[in-house]
Structures are given as C-alpha cells and as structure tokens.
Design a protein around this motif. Structure first.
Motif, short mmCIF file in Angstrom:
data_model
loop_
_atom_site.label_atom_id
_atom_site.label_comp_id
_atom_site.label_asym_id
_atom_site.label_seq_id
_atom_site.Cartn_x
_atom_site.Cartn_y
_atom_site.Cartn_z
N GLU A 76 43.95 0.88 6.69
CA GLU A 76 44.40 -0.32 5.98
C GLU A 76 43.75 -0.44 4.61
O GLU A 76 44.35 -0.94 3.66
CB GLU A 76 44.11 -1.56 6.82
N ARG B 40 52.09 -9.00 2.35
CA ARG B 40 51.81 -9.17 3.79
C ARG B 40 52.82 -10.14 4.39
O ARG B 40 53.10 -11.20 3.82
CB ARG B 40 50.40 -9.70 3.98
N SER C 160 50.31 -12.59 13.29
CA SER C 160 49.44 -11.55 13.82
C SER C 160 50.16 -10.71 14.87
O SER C 160 49.54 -9.89 15.54
CB SER C 160 48.19 -12.17 14.45
N LYS C 161 51.46 -10.92 15.02
CA LYS C 161 52.27 -10.08 15.89
C LYS C 161 53.66 -9.96 15.29
O LYS C 161 54.07 -10.79 14.46
CB LYS C 161 52.34 -10.61 17.31
N THR D 97 48.77 -7.20 15.21
CA THR D 97 49.48 -6.38 14.22
C THR D 97 49.60 -7.12 12.90
O THR D 97 49.80 -8.33 12.87
CB THR D 97 50.89 -6.04 14.74
N LYS D 98 49.48 -6.38 11.83
CA LYS D 98 49.80 -6.88 10.50
C LYS D 98 50.97 -6.07 9.96
O LYS D 98 50.97 -4.84 10.08
CB LYS D 98 48.60 -6.73 9.56
N TYR E 68 53.52 -5.29 6.58
CA TYR E 68 53.54 -5.37 5.13
C TYR E 68 54.85 -4.80 4.58
O TYR E 68 55.46 -3.92 5.19
CB TYR E 68 52.40 -4.55 4.52
N CYS F 92 50.29 -2.22 10.55
CA CYS F 92 48.88 -1.90 10.78
C CYS F 92 48.46 -2.49 12.13
O CYS F 92 48.60 -3.70 12.35
CB CYS F 92 48.00 -2.47 9.67
N THR G 17 45.67 -3.62 14.50
CA THR G 17 44.27 -4.01 14.35
C THR G 17 43.45 -3.81 15.62
O THR G 17 42.23 -3.87 15.58
CB THR G 17 44.18 -5.49 13.92
N CYS H 200 47.30 2.26 10.32
CA CYS H 200 48.58 1.89 9.72
C CYS H 200 49.54 3.07 9.69
O CYS H 200 49.12 4.22 9.66
CB CYS H 200 48.38 1.39 8.29
#
Length: 289
Positions: free
Chosen positions: A78, A200, A204-205, A227-228, A230, A248, A250, A275
């Motif tokens: 990331e 972004r 978070s999911k 999860t992130k 982008y 990404c 996490t 990622c």
C-alpha cells in the motif's frame, strides 16, 4: 481524479439503473427495469460481459510461477500507492457474448449442476463441448461452500447483484467501479501513477464481483472485509490511460502462507496490507458515503 468512470446506482420501483457517466464514447449505461435490460456504450459496437477468475486467498504459487512472473507487479504494498510509482502491468479483457437477463427471466432458468443436462438443452450447447465444460465448472464453483469468514453469492442478474451488494454493505446508496483502459489490446508495459493520484473509496469492506463463463451473465460476488478500495489513474508507456481499481487487503493473517503475494513481496501473512489491481470486467461495489 475525475469521477466520470464511477457508476451511480439507483434502486427503486422502476428497477435498477446503473450509469457510468454521460453517454459518450466509452461510457456504459445499463438499465434494468420493467422493459428488460438495455446496455449502451455510447457507440454502435456491442458491449459484452466477460469472464475472469476470482481472487482466491488459499492459492499457493509454485516456484516456477514466481520465476516466470518475477517482473510482473501482480501484487504490491500500500505504501507504493502514490503518484510517480512505476509498475509493469497488463490489463486484460476476456471476450464473451454473455448478456444480462432480467431477474424474472434468470430466476425461471435452472441454475444447478444437477440440472446441467436441462441447461445445456435449453441453450443448445453440446454436452461434450468446451462450452459445456465451462458452464458446469461455473455451476460447481457457485455451489461450493463459503470459506471461513467469507460471504459469497453467484448473481444471475444485475438486480440480484445490486441487492446482494447493497445488503452486504448495509446501504442502498452504493457505487460500482471497474478498471477501464483507453486503448484496446494494450501490451504488457510500464505504467506510472499520474499526478492526479489516488482516490480512496468509502468503507472498510467492499463487494467484489467477477464475471464467470456462462450462457448469460453470471457474477461470482464475495464480501471482502478489512479492505480498502481505490481508484487509481495510470499512464502507459504507449500513451494508454487507465482508470484502475485497486483493492488493498489490510488483514492477510488467514491467507495461505505460500500465497503468491507473500512470495512476490517477501512479507509474512498479517504483517502489512497487500494490494492488487483488478482486471477489466471485475466490479467492486462500495458505499457512496
């Protein structure tokens, strides 16, 4: 980064409307309502739904695969997701003639490996053909039980995909994003993250949906926690422009320690976010706000 490639999704009495921007060349609009399904790309050329494999956290790479792909940025950290980062990438699209069916039609068609003979007959597919093998593979994969901590679903219509995604995210106000490339048939080449940078997505999911080979559009969807997501603007060496989706993860503590990502990056499970770019024809759903 401009949000012109971000699809808005409205769920209401008229059905489902997905719009990826103004109806100019290269922009896709999908309408699902009482009149069925309409797909328009702003051009006269037909747009198709394509097949691509999902992302499996239990996958363990062989040394041969790593050796053969050492120069390919399949996974990255990331911290490298910033303007100026240069990666060797190949954005692919798998051709298919599958099209969305309205939910009422899709629900009337058997979708079970036990009914494979009926399905092949319905779509005039020879039982010993590669097409039949692909259909059976999709059915069996859709019937596999979910992994620990995973929520999964095979959507046989756009409406069902939107419903699963919005229910999983806990909101009806969602957006859908996918990787888009300005040039067709771009080769594997160096891409650089442009100064317009990285955007972004909320939450978070996310819900990732992957097109599967079938007689009509079927998407394998699963909820990705920790999860992130982008949107990333890239410029290719040959001038191609890409609006790419990056996911990404996490928390990788539950992944196979021999997964390709760890062997590429020389990191251990659960230590740093991992990622990867999503190919074309994969869709990520996220809350709008």
């Amino acid at each position: 980064m401009s949000d012109k490639k971000v699809a808005s999704v409205v769920v209401g009495k008229g059905g489902v409307h997905v719009n990826a921007g103004k109806r100019k060349s290269g922009h896709t609009s999908v309408d699902v309502g009482h009149k069925g399904v309409t797909v328009s790309t702003g051009t006269k050329k037909k747009t198709t739904v394509n097949a691509a494999p999902g992302f499996f956290y239990s996958y363990a790479a062989t040394e041969t695969q790593i050796h053969d792909n050492r120069n390919v940025a399949v996974f990255f950290l990331e911290k490298d997701l910033r303007p100026g980062t240069r990666m060797n990438l190949h954005f692919t699209r798998t051709s298919s003639n599958a099209a969305f069916l309205p939910r009422s039609v899709a629900n009337s068609i058997p979708f079970s490996s036990k009914r494979l003979t009926d399905i092949l007959s319905l779509f005039s597919v020879l039982s010993d053909s590669p097409e039949a093998e692909a259909l059976e593979k999709t059915l069996r994969e859709c019937e596999e039980p979910a992994s620990a901590g995973e929520t999964r679903y095979c959507a046989t219509s756009l409406e069902s995909m939107v419903d699963f995604s919005s229910a999983s995210l806990g909101t009806r106000d969602v957006l859908a994003v996918s990787t888009e490339v300005s040039k067709k048939g771009t080769p594997r080449q160096a891409y650089t993250i442009t100064p317009s940078g990285v955007q972004r997505l909320v939450g978070s999911k996310a819900v990732a949906c992957h097109a599967q080979p079938f007689a009509y559009a079927v998407f394998y969807c699963h909820v990705t926690h920790a999860t992130k997501a982008y949107l990333v603007s890239l410029a290719g060496q040959d001038g191609a422009k890409v609006d790419a989706v990056v996911v990404c993860h996490t928390d990788t503590s539950g992944w196979n320690p021999k997964h390709l990502a760890f062997q590429f990056l020389q990191v251990k499970p659960g230590t740093v976010p991992v990622c990867h770019f999503l190919p074309q024809d994969h869709i990520v759903w996220a809350p709008r706000r």
